[in-house]
Design an enzyme around this catalytic site. Structure first.
Site, PDB file in Angstrom:
ATOM      1  N   GLY A 125       0.783  -1.238   0.000  1.00  0.00           N
ATOM      2  CA  GLY A 125       0.000   0.000   0.000  1.00  0.00           C
ATOM      3  C   GLY A 125       0.810   1.281   0.000  1.00  0.00           C
ATOM      4  N   ALA A 149       0.159  20.870  -0.250  1.00  0.00           N
ATOM      5  CA  ALA A 149      -1.043  20.150   0.177  1.00  0.00           C
ATOM      6  C   ALA A 149      -0.873  19.506   1.562  1.00  0.00           C
ATOM      7  CB  ALA A 149      -1.396  19.089  -0.859  1.00  0.00           C
ATOM      8  N   HIS A 160     -30.588  20.330 -10.170  1.00  0.00           N
ATOM      9  CA  HIS A 160     -30.860  21.362  -9.159  1.00  0.00           C
ATOM     10  C   HIS A 160     -31.519  20.718  -7.942  1.00  0.00           C
ATOM     11  CE1 HIS A 160     -31.930  25.236  -7.485  1.00  0.00           C
ATOM     12  NE2 HIS A 160     -33.159  24.789  -7.292  1.00  0.00           N
ATOM     13  N   GLU A 166       5.773  29.623   5.189  1.00  0.00           N
ATOM     14  CA  GLU A 166       6.035  29.195   3.800  1.00  0.00           C
ATOM     15  C   GLU A 166       7.085  30.114   3.178  1.00  0.00           C
ATOM     16  OE1 GLU A 166       5.090  26.770   1.364  1.00  0.00           O
ATOM     17  OE2 GLU A 166       6.493  27.968   0.183  1.00  0.00           O
ATOM     18  N   GLY A 199       6.106  24.838   5.430  1.00  0.00           N
ATOM     19  CA  GLY A 199       5.751  24.365   4.080  1.00  0.00           C
ATOM     20  C   GLY A 199       4.249  24.347   3.916  1.00  0.00           C
ATOM     21  N   LYS A 231      -6.957  11.693   5.142  1.00  0.00           N
ATOM     22  CA  LYS A 231      -8.355  11.991   4.805  1.00  0.00           C
ATOM     23  C   LYS A 231      -9.302  11.435   5.861  1.00  0.00           C
ATOM     24  CE  LYS A 231      -6.334  13.754   2.383  1.00  0.00           C
ATOM     25  NZ  LYS A 231      -4.984  13.842   1.800  1.00  0.00           N
ATOM     26  N   ALA A 260       7.031  20.028   6.287  1.00  0.00           N
ATOM     27  CA  ALA A 260       6.340  19.544   5.080  1.00  0.00           C
ATOM     28  C   ALA A 260       6.874  20.332   3.890  1.00  0.00           C
ATOM     29  CB  ALA A 260       4.833  19.733   5.233  1.00  0.00           C
ATOM     30  N   VAL A 261       8.175  20.138   3.624  1.00  0.00           N
ATOM     31  CA  VAL A 261       8.849  20.952   2.607  1.00  0.00           C
ATOM     32  C   VAL A 261       9.108  20.174   1.314  1.00  0.00           C
ATOM     33  CG1 VAL A 261       9.922  22.522   4.276  1.00  0.00           C
ATOM     34  CG2 VAL A 261      11.115  20.418   3.649  1.00  0.00           C
ATOM     35  N   GLY A 262       8.295  19.162   1.071  1.00  0.00           N
ATOM     36  CA  GLY A 262       8.425  18.424  -0.183  1.00  0.00           C
ATOM     37  C   GLY A 262       8.894  16.992   0.048  1.00  0.00           C
TER      38      GLY A 262
END
Ligand SMILES: Cc1cc2nc3c(=O)[nH]c(=O)nc-3n(C[C@H](O)[C@H](O)[C@H](O)COP(=O)(O)OP(=O)(O)OC[C@H]3O[C@@H](n4cnc5c(N)ncnc54)[C@H](O)[C@@H]3O)c2cc1C
Length: 477
Positions: A45, A194, A456, A214, A191, A57, A280-282
């Site tokens: 996985g 996403a 609708h 960032e 970062g 998620k 979280a810089v890539g």
């Protein structure tokens, strides 16, 4: 087992069982190929299932429910008392989802009669007489060889760290942050791609003080500029501290947590203290220890260079997923590039992965879904651009949901009306974008979509209004 591994010559040996590798394996089997799937971990996985898409998620859905409960009274629902977060139960649910899908992959491997081999794979060189040899080091250290007419490299990626830092219980990557024993009360996120904005969003919802730092001038920098602007506005409204154009100088550990010092966009030194820091810089491609130096596979800054069939410069050696140069690191890109590679190997029809047809989804609150060219990219490419924008404030389903923030933006070519890009920020943006992907795939025009009936009341009507807005003819705004 040794006999099977030593004597069989597979049509394809796949290195890595993430969404790239397992999709290639199952589709390969469906196309009649004899497939070996080599994975160093004891579970199938990859990043996506164990420390990426699925667990994040899962947590984001907990955060969504929590958000709804905060506003339950608005919807006439009461009697809960004060909602309380049971972090152990949150983690258990997330882990249960991962386990369920891990078992699903175990089942599918058997169903497709894919040979599953546990161990660390390295190529021994280019193919000899059309056969590649892969050394596989089992967890116990013994080395066996797998022979195959083709190899697919699907070894994925890992979080990059800032120089001099190492992940631990205070300095986190995606791996550590998903296994926290408690939700942090404060978090600095370095970062704002996403991964960074999703974790920032989750923990803000659960009540943490969140600062995002960032380096680039805007958050979610790959998105259309207006999307970044809207996300910044809405994050600030949610109390998230957003710092862009900010250069991290030091990350230090303190008695209670961490201290991040950075130079802000005005050149001033700023300090943020928190319980934890997420780096979280890539993500770096895992191509270093695969034996590639002995092959003809060419790398560009560590990423594998491939042609439209995902084949590298080494005949019969393919690369898919996060290690591929020039494609975004997304699970669905891994999966589709795997399907392309095995189709080529099986002599079946395939279409190369097109970068401008890949949906990008960011599951923060509010969500972002986008596909195709941003407005700036379309102009750079020389298009005469016509843009249509429709705010969710004018959409009746958004009112029903009580979720009015954000908009749909259509980027089209003025000459022929072709839709070149769709950028959505707001409720269910990650689901809504599917329509836009199909429109781009079919080279749909604004006019065609203006006369495509949307049910609708649905959020998809915001797309209908946005197509209309390109011609200055939105109905509901
Ligand atoms: C926090 C986070 C959230 C994410 N959320 C999303 C999302 O919502 N949507 C999305 O599309 N993408 C998301 N991604 C990205 C997504 O996880 C990756 O794009 C995807 O997992 C890449 O798939 P892959 O098959 O290329 O590699 P991976 O999933 O990284 O799998 C590679 C596998 O190869 C194995 N391996 C490596 N080297 C060897 C070797 N030499 N021998 C044997 N086995 C080896 C590894 O153990 C691993 O199992 C997220 C990523 C992170 C970190």
């Amino acid at each position: 087992m040794e006999t099977m591994v030593a004597e069989a010559i597979y049509d394809v040996a796949i290195v890595g069982s993430g969404p790239g590798g397992y999709t290639a394996a199952f589709r390969g089997a469906e196309l009649g190929l004899k497939v070996a799937l080599i994975e160093k971990a004891d579970v199938l996985g990859g990043t996506c299932l164990h420390v990426g898409c699925i667990p994040t998620k899962a947590l984001l859905f907990n955060a969504e429910i929590w958000d709804h409960l905060q506003h339950a009274a608005e919807f006439g629902i009461g009697g809960f008392g004060t909602p309380a977060l049971d972090w152990t139960a949150v983690q258990a649910r997330k882990n249960g989802i991962v386990t369920k899908h891990t078992k699903g992959l175990d089942f599918l491997v058997k169903k497709h009669k894919v040979a599953r081999i546990q161990g660390y794979a390295r190529l021994t060189g280019p193919a000899v007489d059309g056969v590649h040899t892969v050394d596989v080091t089992a967890p116990g250290g013994e080395v066996s060889q797998v022979k195959a007419k083709n190899v697919i490299l699907a070894s994925g990626s890992e979080a990059k760290m800032l120089p001099g830092l190492q992940a631990d219980d205070k300095i986190l990557t995606n791996i550590e942050i998903l296994a926290l024993g408690q939700a942090p009360k404060s978090l600095v996120v370095i970062g704002a791609g996403a991964v960074g904005v999703e974790f920032g969003s989750i923990f803000r919802t659960f009540g943490a003080e969140v600062s995002i730092v960032e380096f680039l001038p805007r958050i979610v920098p790959v998105e259309d500029e207006e999307i970044s602007k809207e996300l910044t506005r809405l994050f600030k409204k949610r109390g998230i501290d957003v710092n862009t154009g900010a250069k991290v100088e030091t990350v230090e550990k303190t008695e209670t947590g961490i201290k991040v010092t950075f130079t802000d966009s005005n050149g001033k030194t700023q300090v943020k203290e928190a319980e934890k820091v997420l780096v979280a810089v890539g993500r770096a491609p895992r191509t270093r220890d695969l034996g590639l130096e002995k092959t003809k596979v060419e790398l560009a800054r560590g990423f594998g260079k491939v042609d439209g069939a995902q084949e590298t410069a080494g005949p019969g050696a393919f690369a898919i997923g996060d290690i591929v140069a020039g494609l975004p690191q997304l699970a669905h890109v891994g999966a589709m590039s795997g399907m392309v590679a095995v189709a080529k190997i099986a002599g079946a029809k395939y279409r190369p992965v097109r970068k401008d047809r890949i949906p990008g989804c960011t599951y923060c609150e509010p969500q972002i879904g986008s596909v195709g060219l941003t407005e700036a990219q379309a102009r750079e490419k020389g298009y005469e651009v016509k843009v249509g924008k429709f705010p969710f404030a004018g959409n009746s389903k958004a009112t029903i949901l009580g979720d009015h923030d954000g908009f749909v933006k259509i980027v089209s070519d003025a000459k022929y009306g072709e839709i070149l890009g769709v950028h959505i920020i707001g409720p269910q943006a990650t689901e809504l974008i599917a329509e836009a992907v199909a429109v781009l795939e079919l080279e749909g025009t604004v006019e065609e979509m203006m006369y495509t009936i949307h049910a609708h009341p649905t959020l998809t009507e915001s797309l209908l209004d946005a197509y209309g807005a390109v011609q200055g003819m939105a109905i509901n705004a």
